[in-house]
Design an enzyme around this catalytic site. Structure first.
Site, PDB file in Angstrom:
ATOM      1  N   GLY A 182       8.501   1.337   0.572  1.00 16.71           N
ATOM      2  CA  GLY A 182       8.677   1.240  -0.877  1.00 16.71           C
ATOM      3  C   GLY A 182       9.392  -0.011  -1.332  1.00 16.71           C
TER       4      GLY A 182
ATOM      5  N   MET B 102      -1.324   3.808   1.548  1.00 20.19           N
ATOM      6  CA  MET B 102      -2.228   3.723   2.698  1.00 20.19           C
ATOM      7  C   MET B 102      -3.221   4.869   2.723  1.00 20.19           C
ATOM      8  SD  MET B 102      -1.172   0.995   3.923  1.00 20.19           S
ATOM      9  CE  MET B 102      -1.834   0.804   5.541  1.00 20.19           C
TER      10      MET B 102
ATOM     11  N   ILE C 291      -7.257   5.561   1.280  1.00 13.85           N
ATOM     12  CA  ILE C 291      -8.394   4.991   0.542  1.00 13.85           C
ATOM     13  C   ILE C 291      -8.732   5.891  -0.647  1.00 13.85           C
ATOM     14  CG2 ILE C 291     -10.855   4.447   0.668  1.00 13.85           C
ATOM     15  CD1 ILE C 291     -10.334   3.692   3.638  1.00 13.85           C
TER      16      ILE C 291
ATOM     17  N   HIS D 130      -2.470  -6.141  -1.608  1.00 15.91           N
ATOM     18  CA  HIS D 130      -2.995  -6.248  -0.240  1.00 15.91           C
ATOM     19  C   HIS D 130      -2.488  -7.551   0.369  1.00 15.91           C
ATOM     20  CE1 HIS D 130      -5.453  -5.461   3.170  1.00 15.91           C
ATOM     21  NE2 HIS D 130      -6.081  -6.604   3.051  1.00 15.91           N
TER      22      HIS D 130
ATOM     23  N   GLU E  70       5.063 -10.657  -1.453  1.00 17.52           N
ATOM     24  CA  GLU E  70       4.573  -9.408  -2.078  1.00 17.52           C
ATOM     25  C   GLU E  70       5.467  -9.006  -3.241  1.00 17.52           C
ATOM     26  OE1 GLU E  70       4.692  -6.658   1.170  1.00 17.52           O
ATOM     27  OE2 GLU E  70       2.628  -7.045   1.748  1.00 17.52           O
TER      28      GLU E  70
HETATM   29  C1  GRF Z   1       2.761  -4.031   2.487  1.00 24.80           C
HETATM   30  O1  GRF Z   1       2.300  -5.106   3.296  1.00 24.80           O
HETATM   31  C2  GRF Z   1       1.740  -2.952   2.373  1.00 24.80           C
HETATM   32  O2  GRF Z   1       0.439  -3.465   2.261  1.00 24.80           O
HETATM   33  C3  GRF Z   1       1.935  -2.232   3.677  1.00 24.80           C
HETATM   34  O3  GRF Z   1       3.336  -2.200   3.850  1.00 24.80           O
HETATM   35  C4  GRF Z   1       3.880  -3.360   3.213  1.00 24.80           C
HETATM   36  C5  GRF Z   1       4.998  -3.068   2.232  1.00 24.80           C
HETATM   37  O4  GRF Z   1       5.016  -1.767   1.906  1.00 24.80           O
HETATM   38  N1  GRF Z   1       1.378  -0.940   3.641  1.00 24.80           N
HETATM   39  P1  GRF Z   1       6.252  -1.181   1.059  1.00 24.80           P
HETATM   40  O5  GRF Z   1       6.065  -1.608  -0.366  1.00 24.80           O
HETATM   41  O6  GRF Z   1       7.524  -1.769   1.613  1.00 24.80           O
HETATM   42  O7  GRF Z   1       6.139   0.299   1.269  1.00 24.80           O
END
Ligand code: GRF
Length: 212
Positions: free
Chosen positions: A11, A104, A106, A126, A195
């Site tokens: 998260g 995660m 689909i 992504h 991100e």
């Molecule tokens: C991201 O790269 C996401 O695509 C993958 O985990 C990373 C960060 O997730 N599933 P989060 O926001 O820290 O849960």
């Protein structure tokens, strides 16, 4: 504006959105609900700490109601996705945008069609560039290609969610150069930082397109 955020893990991107709503980065915007498909997702803790209501939407419960075969699994996923849409569309206030942040699972048309029919947008983070490394493990696959000298850069994108995985129109992208001899952990750390900025920018641009 109202956001619903879907998480499956740590998260950290949800946290970036929580912080952005608290600061002026996303003005007049709040996260009204956080949903996870994993009970242990730390993202649920982060939401609770920020006094945001949460829902654990449990796929196992749906699978138990169906035969443990291919048809049963497909039926369970259809019901799961349709109910996820019902849960979200029943929220008051209804979200303007659903943000998949490290989600995660689909999302099939059983979810996307009812959501789109109500004019609710769905966007996804992504950790790859458009058309590259779709699906899970994108960062690791990019790292391996970099170590082999096949590519010099990877990146991150926020895109519209459509039925094809990680294939909707890009809203915003950012390239991340690859470094020889860099560990996967170090690359992941650099990518997660990108991100956290992009999830806010992608949400901001999506909200900007909504007529108030
Ligand atoms: C991201 O790269 C996401 O695509 C993958 O985990 C990373 C960060 O997730 N599933 P989060 O926001 O820290 O849960």
């Amino acid at each position: 504006f109202n956001l619903v955020v879907l998480v499956s893990g740590n998260g950290s991107n949800l946290q970036a959105l929580i912080d952005a709503c608290a600061s002026s980065a996303l003005p007049n915007t709040r996260i009204t609900h956080v949903i996870s498909n994993r009970k242990a997702a730390y993202g649920l803790e982060r939401a609770a700490k920020a006094s945001i209501p949460t829902t654990y939407h449990n796929l196992v419960a749906y699978k138990k109601k169906h035969p443990q075969d291919e048809q049963g699994t497909a039926a369970a996923r259809t019901e799961y996705d349709a109910d996820l849409a019902k849960i979200i569309l029943a929220l008051d206030p209804r979200p303007d945008v659903i943000v998949c942040a490290g989600w995660m699972h689909i999302l099939t048309p059983d979810f996307l069609n009812p959501i789109a029919s109500q004019g609710v947008r769905v966007i996804n983070l992504h950790p790859a560039l458009p058309g590259e490394f779709a699906g899970a493990g994108a960062i690791e696959r990019a790292w391996e290609a970099g170590q082999k000298g096949e590519i010099k850069r990877t990146g991150v994108m926020i895109h519209e969610v459509i039925a094809e995985v990680d294939a909707g129109d890009a809203i915003v992208t950012e390239e991340v150069p690859l470094r020889q001899e860099e560990s996967l952990d170090d690359l992941e750390e650099r990518i997660h930082k990108v991100e956290h900025g992009l999830i806010v920018e992608g949400t901001r641009r999506t909200l900007a397109k909504i007529k108030p």
